[in-house]
Scaffold this motif. Structure first.
Motif, short mmCIF file in Angstrom:
data_model
loop_
_atom_site.label_atom_id
_atom_site.label_comp_id
_atom_site.label_asym_id
_atom_site.label_seq_id
_atom_site.Cartn_x
_atom_site.Cartn_y
_atom_site.Cartn_z
N VAL A 155 -15.71 13.13 19.44
CA VAL A 155 -16.95 13.77 18.94
C VAL A 155 -16.68 14.91 18.19
CG1 VAL A 155 -19.41 14.57 19.29
CG2 VAL A 155 -18.48 12.28 20.28
N LEU A 156 -16.58 15.16 17.01
CA LEU A 156 -16.42 16.52 16.29
C LEU A 156 -17.71 17.16 15.66
CD1 LEU A 156 -13.98 14.32 16.13
CD2 LEU A 156 -13.03 16.09 14.58
N SER A 157 -17.91 18.18 16.14
CA SER A 157 -19.00 19.06 15.55
C SER A 157 -18.79 19.67 14.18
CB SER A 157 -19.48 20.12 16.63
OG SER A 157 -18.34 21.19 16.77
N GLY A 158 -19.84 20.39 13.55
CA GLY A 158 -19.63 21.02 12.39
C GLY A 158 -19.28 22.33 12.62
N GLY A 159 -19.19 23.10 11.44
CA GLY A 159 -18.49 24.77 11.50
C GLY A 159 -17.81 25.21 10.34
N GLY A 160 -17.89 24.50 9.34
CA GLY A 160 -17.19 25.23 8.32
C GLY A 160 -15.76 25.28 8.25
N SER A 161 -15.29 26.30 8.06
CA SER A 161 -13.73 26.68 7.82
C SER A 161 -13.38 26.64 9.24
CB SER A 161 -13.40 28.11 7.18
OG SER A 161 -14.12 28.90 8.00
N LEU A 162 -14.21 26.82 10.15
CA LEU A 162 -13.71 27.06 11.72
C LEU A 162 -13.52 25.69 12.18
CD1 LEU A 162 -16.46 29.27 13.09
CD2 LEU A 162 -14.53 30.03 12.08
N GLY A 163 -13.59 24.56 11.26
CA GLY A 163 -13.20 23.19 11.82
C GLY A 163 -11.61 23.13 11.83
N ALA A 164 -11.01 23.96 11.36
CA ALA A 164 -9.40 24.01 11.57
C ALA A 164 -9.18 23.95 13.10
CB ALA A 164 -9.08 25.24 10.76
N VAL A 165 -9.98 24.42 13.94
CA VAL A 165 -9.83 24.66 15.28
C VAL A 165 -9.48 23.01 15.73
CG1 VAL A 165 -11.00 25.03 17.67
CG2 VAL A 165 -10.97 26.72 15.67
N VAL B 124 -14.50 35.65 12.14
CA VAL B 124 -14.19 34.71 11.05
C VAL B 124 -15.24 34.04 10.53
CG1 VAL B 124 -12.82 32.79 10.67
CG2 VAL B 124 -11.83 34.54 12.21
N SER B 125 -15.71 34.20 9.29
CA SER B 125 -16.82 33.42 8.93
C SER B 125 -16.63 32.03 8.49
CB SER B 125 -17.13 34.16 7.51
OG SER B 125 -17.98 33.25 6.72
N PRO B 126 -17.64 31.22 8.75
CA PRO B 126 -17.40 29.76 8.44
C PRO B 126 -16.82 29.26 6.99
CG PRO B 126 -19.26 30.14 9.58
CD PRO B 126 -18.59 31.47 9.32
N ALA B 127 -17.06 30.54 6.18
CA ALA B 127 -16.66 30.25 4.66
C ALA B 127 -15.33 31.02 4.48
CB ALA B 127 -17.47 30.90 3.68
N ASP B 128 -14.46 31.48 5.56
CA ASP B 128 -13.36 32.03 5.50
C ASP B 128 -12.15 31.23 5.63
OD1 ASP B 128 -11.14 33.73 5.52
OD2 ASP B 128 -11.93 35.37 7.16
N PHE B 129 -11.46 30.96 4.69
CA PHE B 129 -10.07 29.90 4.85
C PHE B 129 -8.86 30.79 5.02
CE2 PHE B 129 -13.52 27.44 3.34
CZ PHE B 129 -13.14 26.13 3.83
N SER B 130 -8.86 32.14 5.22
CA SER B 130 -7.68 32.77 5.34
C SER B 130 -7.08 32.78 6.73
CB SER B 130 -8.07 34.15 4.77
OG SER B 130 -8.84 35.01 5.66
N HIS B 131 -7.90 32.38 7.80
CA HIS B 131 -7.21 32.27 9.09
C HIS B 131 -7.00 30.97 9.63
CE1 HIS B 131 -8.08 36.56 9.84
NE2 HIS B 131 -9.11 36.41 9.13
N THR B 132 -6.73 30.01 8.80
CA THR B 132 -6.59 28.55 9.15
C THR B 132 -5.28 28.28 9.84
OG1 THR B 132 -7.53 27.82 7.05
CG2 THR B 132 -5.91 26.35 8.05
N ASN B 133 -4.34 28.94 9.66
CA ASN B 133 -3.02 29.04 10.60
C ASN B 133 -3.43 29.39 11.79
OD1 ASN B 133 -0.56 28.42 10.72
ND2 ASN B 133 0.23 30.37 10.63
N GLU B 134 -3.81 30.52 12.07
CA GLU B 134 -4.27 31.03 13.63
C GLU B 134 -5.31 29.71 14.12
OE1 GLU B 134 -4.46 34.91 11.18
OE2 GLU B 134 -4.31 32.87 10.76
N LEU B 135 -6.41 29.64 13.35
CA LEU B 135 -7.45 28.67 14.10
C LEU B 135 -6.92 27.24 14.66
CD1 LEU B 135 -10.39 29.22 11.68
CD2 LEU B 135 -10.17 30.05 14.02
N ILE B 136 -5.79 26.75 13.89
CA ILE B 136 -5.13 25.46 14.37
C ILE B 136 -4.34 25.68 15.59
CG2 ILE B 136 -3.36 23.56 13.76
CD1 ILE B 136 -4.04 24.21 10.64
N ASP B 137 -3.54 26.93 15.56
CA ASP B 137 -2.69 27.40 16.63
C ASP B 137 -3.73 27.59 18.01
OD1 ASP B 137 -0.25 27.99 18.08
OD2 ASP B 137 -1.00 30.22 17.84
N TRP B 138 -4.87 28.24 17.80
CA TRP B 138 -5.56 28.46 18.84
C TRP B 138 -6.28 27.03 19.52
CZ3 TRP B 138 -8.86 32.69 15.77
CH2 TRP B 138 -8.24 33.85 15.86
#
Length: 300
Positions: free
Chosen positions: A17-27, A250-264
């Motif tokens: 089950v996957l929730s919403g969250g904009g760019s934070l979805g990279a997590v 990290v804003s839900p509209a900020d895609f500049s931290h994708t790498n860190e979010l995936i890693d976290w």
């Protein structure tokens, strides 16, 4: 020998089950990679908003390589690919000539380019996309029909993106009615559920303006509803809520931290799943709080 978190669900249906969250979805990309590596395989996928998009990709490529490829797609995304700002569209929304500030053509193009099937029922793993029926405000679960309109509907943040018409009904973001659809998974017969939340960075600081106050209140409501749903359904399903990270700004509209979010997401999920396999289950709160924003990007 005790069952691992993956194999212990083999006797019943397993749902992600996957929730919403904009760019934070990279997590969630990192979480999915960890789940597949640990041997967890979904029998069905349920997603809301960006979680529906991630679920759709995995529904077509339900394996570790698919999760890695999803990460590569995320790494190529920029804000204008999802939230393209247009002075004309924004002005029309501001003066009441339109019901949204951002068009969904760019997001549609991203989905059409990457989703590996045309219709929801063609997914390798059954996919259920949660949207909100605009007129009634009720949650709707879409499991058949064209995939891209369903995903656009689930992502249609009210006021930001336009509502999406499917059949004779208009739909908006699924998070309005059901941000983390655990109950949908249970209704579909899931007996083991992995919940993939994101995180709410604005909960970690005092709101300083009206928008911040609204986001803070909304996130708190969503968080409390998730806790209540998990508590209410513990007796009917084995529910694992993967750790939502304690992120920095990290804003839900900020895609500049994708790498860190995936890693976290990957590291936190691996740690949680390892603890569950050893009978401990939940990542200690202090351990979660140590996962902070690293100013220097690292590879996922």
């Amino acid at each position: 020998m005790s069952d691992s978190p993956a194999t212990s669900g083999a006797r019943g249906r397993c749902a992600f089950v996957l929730s919403g969250g904009g760019s934070l979805g990279a997590v969630q990309v990192g979480m999915l990679r960890a789940l597949f590596e640990m041997g967890a395989c979904p029998d069905l996928l349920i997603g809301t908003s960006v979680g529906a998009v991630n679920a759709a990709w995995v529904a077509g490529r339900p394996d570790p390589d698919g999760a890695v490829e999803l990460g590569e797609i995320w790494m190529g995304l920029r804000r204008h690919d999802v939230f393209p700002l247009s002075p004309i569209t924004g002005a029309r929304g501001l003066i009441g000539r339109s019901n949204h500030f951002i068009g969904n053509d760019s997001l549609r193009a991203v989905l059409e380019r990457h989703i590996p099937f045309k219709r929801l029922e063609e997914a390798t793993v059954p996919l259920h996309v949660v949207a909100t029926e605009l007129k009634s405000g009720r949650a709707a679960t879409l499991a058949s029909g064209p995939a891209v309109p369903a995903l656009l509907a689930s992502c249609a943040i009210p006021g930001v993106f336009p509502p999406v018409t499917i059949g004779r009904r208009e739909y908006v973001d699924g998070g309005v009615a059901n941000h983390t659809p655990i109950t949908v998974a249970i209704e579909l017969g899931a007996t083991k559920i992995y919940v993939l939340p994101v995180g709410y960075p604005w909960l970690n600081r005092e709101p300083t303006n009206a928008l911040g106050m609204a986001l803070h209140a909304l996130a708190r409501i969503v968080e409390q509803k998730l806790d209540a749903e998990v508590a209410a359904n513990r007796d009917v399903a084995d529910i694992h809520v993967l750790p939502a990270l304690d992120l920095a700004d990290v804003s839900p509209a900020d895609f500049s931290h994708t790498n860190e979010l995936i890693d976290w997401g990957y590291r936190a999920a691996r740690r949680y799943l390892g603890s569950a396999a050893n009978g401990r289950g939940v990542m200690p709160e202090k351990a979660r709080r140590t996962l902070r924003l690293d100013p220097s990007p690292r590879a996922a």
